[in-house]
Scaffold this active site. Sequence first.
Site: not given
Length: 299
Positions: A56-58, A89, A111, A133, A141, A260-262
């Site tokens: 979730k860090s970009g 991945w 990750h 992030r 997130s 989602r929101k960014g």
Amino acid sequence: YSADDTSTLWTDMAVRYVCYKGINFPPGYNSEQSLRFAETQFRVRDDDVFNVTYPKSGTVWMTEILSLIRSRGDPAWNRAVLNSERSPWFSTQLGLDAAQTCPSPRLLTCHLPLQLFPKAFFSSRAKVVYTVRDPRDVVVSYYHFSKMCSSYQDPESFAQFLEDFLRGDVPHGSWFEHVRAWRQLKGKDNVFFISYEELQQDLQGSVRRLCQFLGQELEDADISSVVENTSFQAMRENDKCNSTLLPRNIMDQERGTFLRKGVCGDWKNHFTVAQSEHFAMIYRERMRGLNGAFPWEWA
Ligand code: A3P
């Protein structure tokens, strides 16, 4: 089973994480075997570029940026080929095949915490781009993502998820340990640190710095194209990176939106004052010595 039956089956069953060397990973695409292979046997090529993040860090944003830099701003590759094929991945069962058959130079995503990263990297000339992030936005997130992704346990409540996150009891382990360990490599000429916040604040400048690190000279117009095609809106419109092509039994689009929101600072809409103070206290304790190392602010 039809796709729908499988999805019911997945969501009805309690998700059991795969545990490898004390760290939990979501099942489905990770196995102990794939993680061990990645750590001990994965063959790193000198021209590999790894996109490494805590979830979730970009991650997906960086995949788009790196792919577009590679194609000198031409969006054709990003629009035609799924992100997981452009930057496999490699530590997952599905991704390993894609990674091994990928022609050089490869982009690769994971990750993995530093201690589980391919051993072969450390004696190679391959490069790592590590994106970090604000952990408060990460946890928000991650909470929403866990609800829509069937290989994650459904969070009981945000308050509970936040506690689990602070204890490091979430898939991929502790954010604090992940970031602290990777940060030790700062200063190495084959590791580049960047933050989600820097990407938000100055995408053009970030792309320029990335190009420099990667040794890729791009014209101004190409850089502008990278920036345009990696905006939140452009990515939302590209089904090769917005996750809508994933089957419902992996990602349930009715339970959330991957892109989602960014934005930066959405944590302010989720944390109570007490949660925010508690988080700050733990952060200071766990990130001792790294005050001021990151762009986010503490009230
Ligand atoms: P939010 O849930 O806060 O919106 P990852 O790829 O590591 O799983 O990270 C996903 C997060 O990055 C999501 O955060 C997603 O919206 C955000 N993101 C992805 N692409 C983005 C972009 N182009 N601009 C801003 N945020 C982006």
